[in-house]
Scaffold this motif. Structure first.
Motif, PDB file in Angstrom:
ATOM      1  N   ASP A 141      -5.490  -2.133  -4.810  1.00  0.00           N
ATOM      2  CA  ASP A 141      -4.345  -2.246  -5.709  1.00  0.00           C
ATOM      3  C   ASP A 141      -3.114  -1.517  -5.180  1.00  0.00           C
ATOM      4  O   ASP A 141      -2.081  -1.465  -5.841  1.00  0.00           O
ATOM      5  CB  ASP A 141      -4.704  -1.745  -7.105  1.00  0.00           C
ATOM      6  N   GLY A 142      -3.226  -0.921  -3.991  1.00  0.00           N
ATOM      7  CA  GLY A 142      -2.072  -0.309  -3.352  1.00  0.00           C
ATOM      8  C   GLY A 142      -1.879   1.166  -3.615  1.00  0.00           C
ATOM      9  O   GLY A 142      -1.062   1.805  -2.959  1.00  0.00           O
ATOM     10  N   VAL A 143      -2.614   1.733  -4.575  1.00  0.00           N
ATOM     11  CA  VAL A 143      -2.473   3.154  -4.887  1.00  0.00           C
ATOM     12  C   VAL A 143      -3.845   3.818  -4.903  1.00  0.00           C
ATOM     13  O   VAL A 143      -4.857   3.166  -5.160  1.00  0.00           O
ATOM     14  CB  VAL A 143      -1.778   3.375  -6.247  1.00  0.00           C
ATOM     15  N   LEU A 144      -3.874   5.109  -4.629  1.00  0.00           N
ATOM     16  CA  LEU A 144      -5.122   5.857  -4.650  1.00  0.00           C
ATOM     17  C   LEU A 144      -5.283   6.547  -5.997  1.00  0.00           C
ATOM     18  O   LEU A 144      -4.387   7.256  -6.449  1.00  0.00           O
ATOM     19  CB  LEU A 144      -5.153   6.888  -3.527  1.00  0.00           C
TER      20      LEU A 144
ATOM     21  N   ASN B 167       0.823  -1.199   0.000  1.00  0.00           N
ATOM     22  CA  ASN B 167       0.000   0.000   0.000  1.00  0.00           C
ATOM     23  C   ASN B 167       0.862   1.257   0.000  1.00  0.00           C
ATOM     24  O   ASN B 167       1.968   1.276   0.553  1.00  0.00           O
ATOM     25  CB  ASN B 167      -0.919  -0.007   1.223  1.00  0.00           C
ATOM     26  N   GLU B 168       0.353   2.317  -0.607  1.00  0.00           N
ATOM     27  CA  GLU B 168       1.080   3.576  -0.712  1.00  0.00           C
ATOM     28  C   GLU B 168       1.489   4.135   0.650  1.00  0.00           C
ATOM     29  O   GLU B 168       2.465   4.871   0.770  1.00  0.00           O
ATOM     30  CB  GLU B 168       0.215   4.592  -1.459  1.00  0.00           C
ATOM     31  N   TYR B 169       0.769   3.772   1.678  1.00  0.00           N
ATOM     32  CA  TYR B 169       1.099   4.214   3.036  1.00  0.00           C
ATOM     33  C   TYR B 169       2.534   3.845   3.394  1.00  0.00           C
ATOM     34  O   TYR B 169       3.278   4.662   3.958  1.00  0.00           O
ATOM     35  CB  TYR B 169       0.128   3.576   4.031  1.00  0.00           C
ATOM     36  N   TYR B 170       2.936   2.616   3.067  1.00  0.00           N
ATOM     37  CA  TYR B 170       4.281   2.181   3.419  1.00  0.00           C
ATOM     38  C   TYR B 170       5.339   2.825   2.533  1.00  0.00           C
ATOM     39  O   TYR B 170       6.506   2.955   2.932  1.00  0.00           O
ATOM     40  CB  TYR B 170       4.371   0.654   3.372  1.00  0.00           C
ATOM     41  N   ARG B 171       4.961   3.232   1.331  1.00  0.00           N
ATOM     42  CA  ARG B 171       5.907   3.977   0.508  1.00  0.00           C
ATOM     43  C   ARG B 171       6.188   5.350   1.120  1.00  0.00           C
ATOM     44  O   ARG B 171       7.303   5.865   1.040  1.00  0.00           O
ATOM     45  CB  ARG B 171       5.362   4.120  -0.919  1.00  0.00           C
ATOM     46  N   VAL B 172       5.161   5.939   1.717  1.00  0.00           N
ATOM     47  CA  VAL B 172       5.309   7.261   2.325  1.00  0.00           C
ATOM     48  C   VAL B 172       6.049   7.191   3.656  1.00  0.00           C
ATOM     49  O   VAL B 172       6.899   8.036   3.959  1.00  0.00           O
ATOM     50  CB  VAL B 172       3.928   7.921   2.523  1.00  0.00           C
TER      51      VAL B 172
ATOM     52  N   LYS C 260      -8.175   2.500   3.982  1.00  0.00           N
ATOM     53  CA  LYS C 260      -9.607   2.525   3.728  1.00  0.00           C
ATOM     54  C   LYS C 260      -9.929   3.070   2.338  1.00  0.00           C
ATOM     55  O   LYS C 260     -10.863   2.606   1.681  1.00  0.00           O
ATOM     56  CB  LYS C 260     -10.322   3.358   4.791  1.00  0.00           C
ATOM     57  N   SER C 261      -9.186   4.049   1.896  1.00  0.00           N
ATOM     58  CA  SER C 261      -9.482   4.696   0.621  1.00  0.00           C
ATOM     59  C   SER C 261      -9.113   3.843  -0.575  1.00  0.00           C
ATOM     60  O   SER C 261      -9.577   4.099  -1.691  1.00  0.00           O
ATOM     61  CB  SER C 261      -8.745   6.041   0.530  1.00  0.00           C
ATOM     62  N   ASP C 262      -8.275   2.835  -0.364  1.00  0.00           N
ATOM     63  CA  ASP C 262      -7.864   1.944  -1.457  1.00  0.00           C
ATOM     64  C   ASP C 262      -8.972   0.927  -1.714  1.00  0.00           C
ATOM     65  O   ASP C 262      -8.858  -0.251  -1.380  1.00  0.00           O
ATOM     66  CB  ASP C 262      -6.543   1.265  -1.096  1.00  0.00           C
ATOM     67  N   THR C 263     -10.048   1.357  -2.341  1.00  0.00           N
ATOM     68  CA  THR C 263     -11.252   0.535  -2.466  1.00  0.00           C
ATOM     69  C   THR C 263     -11.066  -0.690  -3.350  1.00  0.00           C
ATOM     70  O   THR C 263     -11.756  -1.685  -3.184  1.00  0.00           O
ATOM     71  CB  THR C 263     -12.413   1.372  -3.016  1.00  0.00           C
TER      72      THR C 263
END
Length: 283
Positions: A246-249, A61-66, A240-243
């Motif tokens: 796929d790991g990105v918003l 998920n993009e969270y871990y990239r950030v 939650k927003s990653d409906t």
């Protein structure tokens, strides 16, 4: 200019919000540590894990990239503070024996090294490198890529000598890492060797966005807004927003959030049997 772009995108989002939703591809179960795996449910069921709930690993998920560096810094600090005690003559953490390389160097908790080395699947692991000189993100990636042929590198530290790799169970990956002279230690990705304690109450949290939340997702996907600075807020936002998982918003996630807000779809429920209510988002 940015305001005009945002308004146009929101109007486009509203126009297509009532189109039929696309179905997400089936997500395969992957091994990961605490804080990266959640159970997903379409309905709120206050009980032990039922068959209709499935696991999803959020490590990509993009969270871990950030926030990768934040987690690396925590793991590296723990390693620096405790490694000497892990590597003493007992070579254990509490009742947990340690895994050693052929030359007797302590490299990991034995149970984790054995599981990741023999059980099928991907085992996401933080590797801490041993440097004789200054480290860098480029050097971290170079060392991580050379650990085992074909093994994937997900994240590299920019402030620590660390990287996250996808260890393939049942291959030579773990053995190669343990025996590598460049590796100081390996553990669960973004986890803690020393452990932690939380309330073991079960919690379920369902994604119930508003139109304003959909707008936030859209603005982030269009690079008009940055990620939330607070780690807890950011984790909840990104997961939650990653409906479509796929790991990105993207604008598609914003469109789905708008449909949920309008009552046309139901948001995913996040279920964790190993954490007190809210503790999952804090970790």
């Amino acid at each position: 200019m940015k305001k005009s772009i945002a308004i146009c995108m929101i109007l486009s989002l509203l126009f297509c919000a009532f189109a039929l939703p696309t179905s997400a591809e089936e997500v395969l179960r992957e091994h990961a540590g605490y804080g990266t795996t959640m159970y997903l449910s379409e309905e709120y069921i206050e009980a032990d894990l039922p068959e209709n709930r499935t696991q999803h690993c959020f490590i990509r998920n993009e969270y871990y990239r950030v926030f990768a560096d934040t987690y690396f810094e925590s793991q590296y600090e723990e390693y620096c503070e405790h490694y000497e005690s892990w590597a003493d003559e007992r070579a254990s953490i509490g009742e947990m024996p340690m895994a050693k390389s052929a030359d007797g160097t302590v490299k990991a908790v034995a149970s984790y090294a054995e599981s990741a080395g023999t059980r099928e699947g991907l085992w996401y692991s933080t590797v801490i490198f041993r440097y004789d000189s200054d480290f860098s993100a480029e050097k971290n990636r170079e060392l991580a890529s050379a650990l085992s042929d074909g093994m994937e590198v997900l994240y590299v530290g920019t402030t620590t000598p660390c990287a996250v790799v996808a260890v393939r169970g049942g291959t030579q990956d773990m053995k190669n890492i343990i025996e590598s002279e460049s590796v100081a230690f390996i553990e669960t990705a973004f986890g803690s060797v020393e452990g932690f304690g939380v309330n073991l109450a079960i919690f379920t949290d369902t994604f119930a966005p508003t139109a304003a939340d959909a707008r936030k997702i859209l603005r982030y996907s269009a690079k008009l807004d940055s990620a939330p600075e607070d780690k807890r807020e950011a984790k909840e936002f990104f997961f939650k927003s990653d409906t479509d998982l796929d790991g990105v918003l993207t604008a598609e996630d914003a469109r789905c959030a708008l449909r949920i807000a309008a009552g046309l779809e139901k948001g995913l429920s996040f279920y964790n049997p190993d954490s007190g209510c809210g503790a999952y988002w804090n970790f």
